[in-house]
Design a protein around this motif. Structure first.
Motif, PDB file in Angstrom:
ATOM      1  N   TRP A 157     -18.745   4.719  50.790  1.00 21.92           N
ATOM      2  CA  TRP A 157     -18.022   3.974  49.763  1.00 21.92           C
ATOM      3  C   TRP A 157     -18.850   2.872  49.123  1.00 21.92           C
ATOM      4  CZ3 TRP A 157     -13.759   5.850  47.820  1.00 21.92           C
ATOM      5  CH2 TRP A 157     -13.031   6.783  48.575  1.00 21.92           C
ATOM      6  N   MET A 195     -11.968   8.011  41.686  1.00 17.76           N
ATOM      7  CA  MET A 195     -13.187   7.224  41.507  1.00 17.76           C
ATOM      8  C   MET A 195     -13.862   7.479  40.165  1.00 17.76           C
ATOM      9  SD  MET A 195     -12.876   5.482  44.139  1.00 17.76           S
ATOM     10  CE  MET A 195     -14.302   4.448  43.802  1.00 17.76           C
ATOM     11  N   PHE A 214     -14.078   4.566  37.746  1.00 18.42           N
ATOM     12  CA  PHE A 214     -14.989   3.463  38.004  1.00 18.42           C
ATOM     13  C   PHE A 214     -16.401   3.824  37.534  1.00 18.42           C
ATOM     14  CE2 PHE A 214     -11.541   2.747  40.886  1.00 18.42           C
ATOM     15  CZ  PHE A 214     -11.460   1.379  41.049  1.00 18.42           C
ATOM     16  N   SER A 227     -18.691   1.657  38.703  1.00 19.58           N
ATOM     17  CA  SER A 227     -19.373   1.091  39.863  1.00 19.58           C
ATOM     18  C   SER A 227     -18.348   0.745  40.924  1.00 19.58           C
ATOM     19  CB  SER A 227     -20.148  -0.170  39.453  1.00 19.58           C
ATOM     20  OG  SER A 227     -20.740  -0.780  40.586  1.00 19.58           O
ATOM     21  N   TRP A 228     -18.696   1.017  42.177  1.00 18.31           N
ATOM     22  CA  TRP A 228     -17.826   0.625  43.284  1.00 18.31           C
ATOM     23  C   TRP A 228     -18.691   0.400  44.518  1.00 18.31           C
ATOM     24  CZ3 TRP A 228     -13.328  -1.400  44.216  1.00 18.31           C
ATOM     25  CH2 TRP A 228     -12.839  -1.410  45.522  1.00 18.31           C
ATOM     26  N   GLY A 237     -14.122  -4.939  48.787  1.00 18.67           N
ATOM     27  CA  GLY A 237     -14.493  -3.948  47.786  1.00 18.67           C
ATOM     28  C   GLY A 237     -14.508  -4.555  46.399  1.00 18.67           C
ATOM     29  N   GLU A 238     -15.497  -4.180  45.603  1.00 21.22           N
ATOM     30  CA  GLU A 238     -15.602  -4.671  44.234  1.00 21.22           C
ATOM     31  C   GLU A 238     -16.054  -3.530  43.336  1.00 21.22           C
ATOM     32  OE1 GLU A 238     -18.285  -7.955  44.298  1.00 21.22           O
ATOM     33  OE2 GLU A 238     -16.772  -9.353  45.097  1.00 21.22           O
ATOM     34  N   GLY A 239     -15.397  -3.405  42.188  1.00 17.84           N
ATOM     35  CA  GLY A 239     -15.763  -2.336  41.274  1.00 17.84           C
ATOM     36  C   GLY A 239     -15.546  -2.712  39.825  1.00 17.84           C
TER      37      GLY A 239
END
Length: 282
Positions: free
Chosen positions: A160, A212, A215, A217-218, A243-245
């Motif tokens: 992830w 996903m 996104f 970016s994750w 978590g940051e996206g």
């Protein structure tokens, strides 16, 4: 094969080989050289003919016996030694039968190899598998399993922690070996406000890959240590991650998550059998 599977194997041995004994008028008696070739460096799985005690035993080429015995209530590891005397296998355990040696005649019954005592009576119903698939030698040598468990969890984090790389079907395929096969894996994910219950890694991958795609970016970063609660062939691990996206519309999202991963020891390593994720306070 795990503890539960070898219990099943032992239960099957209690029925099928018994039928084979009644049908086979003259079981083939093994000579000493054949016994050695069959057992050395391999693992026997079986159960005693007269009591509910199943076992797996690694018969090391250096003469050691490393056994895991299960009477239905608990498991224990026992150590001993083996040798070939004439056409019999002699086994001697440190803590069983007061350390007295036992000599067994081995007979081929169908596809199984049964052990007969010196009185000629059937003592153990068993078969052999190649090598040491249960890691008994490592247990006897005192290898600590937690580093491998933590490494497995870190690989899950790597799945992830992709950054700008896509988390797509190809990426999920690259990490498939982390998870129990078939429907042996269960995920309950509740960090988006919607609870997802997914059975089997293919369903997990097929569900999350399209999500996903929203996104660009994750990434996730573990916060604190990985706690490990180990019991036999099962490990329960606990940790937190942030978590940051960035979504395709440019919006940023993020948050803290509690993670529980349950791992099971398989013949070729630890596999994740359960995942539970839920939102956490900062």
């Amino acid at each position: 094969m795990t503890r539960h599977l070898y219990r099943i194997a032992a239960a099957l041995l209690l029925t099928a080989p018994t039928q084979a004994l009644s049908q086979a008028s003259v079981p083939e008696v093994m000579d000493g050289a054949t016994i050695r070739e069959t057992v050395a460096g391999n693992t026997t799985i079986g159960t005693f003919a007269d009591r509910a005690l199943s076992y797996v035993v690694f018969v090391a080429e250096d003469g050691r016996l490393i056994g895991r015995l299960d009477d239905g209530t608990r498991e224990r590891i026992e150590l001993g030694r083996w040798s070939i005397h004439g056409d019999r296998l002699v086994g001697e355990w440190d803590n069983l039968k007061e350390g007295e040696p036992d000599a067994f005649e081995y007979r081929i019954v169908g596809e199984n190899v049964h052990a007969y005592g010196q009185d000629g009576m059937l003592d153990r119903i068993q078969f052999f598998v190649d090598g040491d698939p249960y890691g008994l030698q490592a247990i006897a040598d005192g290898v600590e399993p937690e580093p491998e468990i933590r490494a497995t969890v870190e690989r899950w984090i790597s799945l992830w922690n992709a950054g700008p790389a896509p988390i797509d079907a190809a990426r999920f395929a690259d990490y498939a070996d982390l998870f129990a096969p078939g429907e042996g894996y269960l995920a309950v994910d509740d960090f988006t406000g919607e609870v997802l219950t997914l059975r089997g890694y293919p369903e997990y991958a097929e569900t999350w890959a399209p999500v996903m795609e929203a996104f660009t970016s994750w990434s996730i970063e573990r916060v604190g240590e990985i706690d490990v609660d180990l019991s036999g062939d099962t490990a329960v691990t606990f940790f937190r991650f942030r978590g940051e996206g960035i979504l395709t519309d440019g919006a940023s999202v993020g948050g803290m998550t509690y993670a529980t991963l349950v791992l099971r020891r398989e013949a070729d390593g630890w596999r994740i059998v359960h995942e539970h994720l839920t939102g956490a306070e900062e």
